[in-house]
Each structure stands twice: as C-alpha cells, then as structure tokens.
Scaffold this active site. Structure first.
Site: not given
Length: 356
Positions: A58, A110
């Site tokens: 989400c 990352h």
C-alpha cells in the site's frame, strides 16, 4: 568466503512510495497479489533483463532487476516504460510519473533500508520485512531470480535482522492506536480481551481495529446514533448497544475506549467503582480519546483501573518516535558496514562493485 560475483552496474531498482507519490497514483500502479507472478516474468522478459523481483504494498511499488544493458539509465528507462504500458497510463499521467531510479550500491542500500524499516511511514515498523520476504518468494517460486538477486535479498534479510537485534529502532509505539494495543497487552491477555466503544469516533475505531487485529476477543459498540453503532459493530464483528444501556455492560469488558462529543464527563467514579466491585477488582483499562474528556480523572484513583487520555497516549507515541530517531544513526552505520562487507562499496584497488 566464496569468490564474489561481479554484477557491475547491472543491478537496478525503479520505484515510487508514500514520500514521492500520492495514494491515488499509488493505487493506480499497484500490482494485485495474484498478478505479481506474471509481472516478474514480464520484467525479466524485457530485452537485456536477467532477473526480477516486484514489491507492491500500500505504501510502495518497486521493481528490482539485473540486466546486461550498456548502462543503468537504459535499465531505468525500460522499467519506467514497462510501468507506463502495464498500467496503460495516459500521456499526461506518464509525463507526471515520479520514480526513483537507483543502481548498484544505491539500489542495494535502498533495499537494506526498506527491509530494516528505515524507509517506512512508521520508522522501524516490522511489517515490511515480511512483505519483502513474500515478494522475493513469489519471484523465487516463479523462477525469475538467480544467483545475483538471490544473494542480494538473502543479504538484505540478514541486514534487517541485524538492525532489529542490535538497535531499538523497532521498539516503542509511534501511533495512538498502537499505544492502545501495547497498553492492553500489558494489562490483559488479548485473546481473552473484551472491548467496549462508547461513541464511535474515528480514533476509537482505529484503536479498536488495532486491538482486534492483535487478537481481542470481542467488541461492544454504543453510540448516540444506534444505526451508526450497528454499522460499526457489524464491521468489527461485534454487537451494538443503545446509548442508554452501555453502563449495564461495563462489567463485561476489559477495555473501554470512549470518544463521545459530550461537553461533560460521561464516565464517573461512582459508575466505575460499582463495576470494579462486580469485577472483583480485575484490571480495567480505560482509554479516553475525547476532547473535552469523557472520563473523570478521579476514576484513575480506583483500585485496578488504568486510565489514559489522549495527551497521555500521544506522549507515549511521541517518545516512541524520538527513541527510534535516536537509533537511526546506529541503523545507518550497520547498513553501511554491511554494504562494504558484501562488496557494494568501492575500496582502494577494487575492480568495481561486487555481490559477495
């Protein structure tokens, strides 16, 4: 240690998240769970691409891949075009699409930060670790990963565990809802915990959802508008009660969450004293989220009662956030050490970026 595999500039990550892209755009670019196996195959099938993993939650959509193209920029451009075509973006939407484009050490850094909860909306949250593991497993089962991405993701999970074990970044609640759950767990076994909502404000709904998601046994909803009580009780798989009857059920519950709009105290010491006698002084947690307050502060003087108002909950949540921020530097240091250990950072005389 086995001989490192040189991946040169062939590792890339292209993505968007809650920091770069509003929810209405993230929704448009989200991969339904059932379609992720096809998506990883499509990415690997792009000209010059070799391996792929697709992470879609989400809060983020990220494509990790290895390729044999002349440059990382070409890899980024190919993945961007894939997203535009896959989701049939109109030219104006495609032009406005903001993606982060990472390769080599930046892509690995990352991923390590994502798995460690450092790139999450709630700093240090643990759910993302499982989401990345699930995304990797889909790619592994589909056959779109090989030596490079297998090692990269296994290293990322090792780093995530190291961050969790060696720092307190994931300790301490950072939202009112999670604070309510932590408090309830300290007072009760959640599997046996019964909750009453007095009023049906959004914050009390959030607290109740958090409690139920962690195993609360049942819920009673009482609201001035009985229809709204029924609606929320149905959503929570609980039962509704008329507003003039809630006092009669207080002795049945272990947690009371109150959020009415009354201008005066709704829950008073004499009521709770009677309730505690019926409960034989079994602990009762009262969470008062109303402004002005619903619960007379004197209630907290009754034996066995634990009362928290919105300011107390917010103070606990703020301290949780501050503690996690204090731990951030330690987490980043661990990640940099692991990037160097795994050969992603250049050292004097090195021949390039390696995935050990």
């Amino acid at each position: 240690m086995p001989e490192p595999t040189d991946i040169r500039s062939g590792l890339v990550c292209v993505g968007l998240n809650y920091k770069t892209t509003p929810v209405e755009v993230r929704e448009r670019l989200a991969f339904p769970e059932a379609q992720v196996p096809l998506a990883v195959q499509q990415v690997r099938g792009l000209p010059g691409f070799e391996e792929s993993v697709v992470l879609s939650t989400c809060n983020r959509v990220e494509l990790y891949a290895t390729h044999a193209l002349p440059s990382g920029k070409e890899g980024h451009a190919a993945l961007r075009q894939y997203l535009i075509e896959r989701f049939e973006l109109q030219p104006e939407h495609a032009e406005a699409l903001v993606l982060y484009n990472l390769d080599s050490a930046e892509a690995a850094r990352h991923l390590f930060r994502v798995v460690s909860g450092l790139d999450s909306m709630v700093l240090g949250e643990t759910e993302i670790f499982g989401q990345v593991k699930a995304a990797y497993k889909v790619a592994l089962d589909t056959g779109t990963t090989s030596r490079s991405l297998n090692k990269l993701f296994q290293q990322a999970f090792t780093v995530g565990k190291k961050v969790r074990n060696e720092t307190t970044i994931q300790r301490g609640s950072t939202s009112v809802g999670s604070v309510a759950v932590d408090l309830a767990e300290k007072v009760h076994d959640l599997k046996e915990c019964r909750v009453m909502l007095v009023g049906a404000g959004e914050m009390s709904r959030t607290c109740a959802q958090s409690l139920l998601s962690r195993g609360a046994k049942s819920i009673i909803v009482s609201n001035r508008s009985y229809d709204k009580a029924v609606e929320l009780a149905t959503e929570m798989k609980g039962r509704a009660m008329k507003f003039d009857e809630w006092e009669h059920a207080l002795h049945e519950v272990d947690v009371i969450i109150s959020s009415t709009s009354a201008p005066h105290f709704v829950i008073k010491p004499e009521q709770i004293d009677q309730v505690m006698r019926k409960r034989r002084w079994e602990p009762l947690l009262i969470i008062d989220i109303a402004v002005p307050r619903d619960v007379d502060p004197a209630v907290n003087n009754i034996e066995g009662v634990y009362l928290y108002d919105i300011d107390a909950l917010q103070a606990i949540a703020d301290e949780g956030r501050r503690e996690r921020l204090r731990q951030l530097a330690s987490c980043e240091r661990i990640i940099e050490e692991q990037l160097e250990k795994y050969g992603f950072l250049k050292s004097p005389g090195s021949g390039g970026l390696k995935l050990a």
